[in-house]
Scaffold this motif. Structure first.
Motif, mmCIF file in Angstrom:
data_model
loop_
_atom_site.group_PDB
_atom_site.id
_atom_site.type_symbol
_atom_site.label_atom_id
_atom_site.label_comp_id
_atom_site.label_asym_id
_atom_site.label_seq_id
_atom_site.Cartn_x
_atom_site.Cartn_y
_atom_site.Cartn_z
ATOM 1 N N GLN A 1 0.804 -1.221 0.000
ATOM 2 C CA GLN A 1 0.000 0.000 0.000
ATOM 3 C C GLN A 1 0.835 1.268 0.000
ATOM 4 O OE1 GLN A 1 -3.363 -0.057 -0.458
ATOM 5 N NE2 GLN A 1 -2.968 -2.228 -0.767
ATOM 6 N N HIS B 1 1.847 4.269 -2.159
ATOM 7 C CA HIS B 1 1.316 4.942 -3.344
ATOM 8 C C HIS B 1 2.394 5.883 -3.893
ATOM 9 C CE1 HIS B 1 -2.526 3.381 -2.040
ATOM 10 N NE2 HIS B 1 -2.346 3.948 -0.871
ATOM 11 N N ARG C 1 -1.168 8.115 -10.382
ATOM 12 C CA ARG C 1 -0.734 7.416 -9.169
ATOM 13 C C ARG C 1 -0.543 5.960 -9.505
ATOM 14 N NH1 ARG C 1 -4.748 10.217 -4.783
ATOM 15 N NH2 ARG C 1 -4.938 12.080 -6.044
ATOM 16 N N TYR C 2 0.397 5.355 -8.829
ATOM 17 C CA TYR C 2 0.651 3.930 -9.045
ATOM 18 C C TYR C 2 0.880 3.262 -7.700
ATOM 19 C CZ TYR C 2 3.055 -0.370 -10.285
ATOM 20 O OH TYR C 2 3.425 -1.688 -10.376
ATOM 21 N N THR C 3 0.193 2.169 -7.483
ATOM 22 C CA THR C 3 0.362 1.372 -6.273
ATOM 23 C C THR C 3 0.710 -0.046 -6.700
ATOM 24 O OG1 THR C 3 -1.314 2.708 -5.152
ATOM 25 C CG2 THR C 3 -0.714 0.613 -4.109
#
Length: 119
Positions: A22, A24, A36-38
């Motif tokens: 988690q 981000h 955004r990339y998680t």
């Protein structure tokens, strides 16, 4: 979830670092990020930042399509973050399947490493 945990445990042992979930990553100004990339998990060593993206493949014939579609997105992530990460950035696209999948026939863009786990 169980399959993902098994794969991530194996990867963590290989790279011997602490995996984070988690986390981000945002590109662009904080109030209006471009995207955004998680990742499924990230891991940081002294000189490398790893993003792990795990895809479960139910049938062998879906493998190429999954790699092609996911690679486009991950290439964008790589292009945006590799120069600002402060470390070498490695994005690992991990295919998991109960079927044998020959990944040597799949191509990924620079910066994206493909790996297969039989589960």
């Amino acid at each position: 979830s169980h399959i993902e945990s098994k794969i991530l445990f194996s990867l963590q042992k290989r790279y011997s670092g602490e995996m984070k979930t988690q986390i981000h990553f945002m590109y662009g100004p904080p109030d209006k990020p471009e995207f955004r990339y998680t990742p499924d998990r990230s891991l940081q060593t002294d000189d490398t930042l790893y993003f792990f993206e795990i895809k479960y493949v139910l049938k062998r014939e879906f493998g190429k399509k999954i790699v092609d579609v996911t690679s486009v997105y991950l290439k964008t992530v790589y292009d945006k973050f590799h120069s600002v990460s402060g470390k070498r950035l490695v994005i690992k696209l991990v295919l998991a399947s109960s079927e044998d999948i020959d990944i040597s026939n799949f191509s990924t863009p620079d910066g994206i490493e493909l790996e297969f786990f039989k589960v």
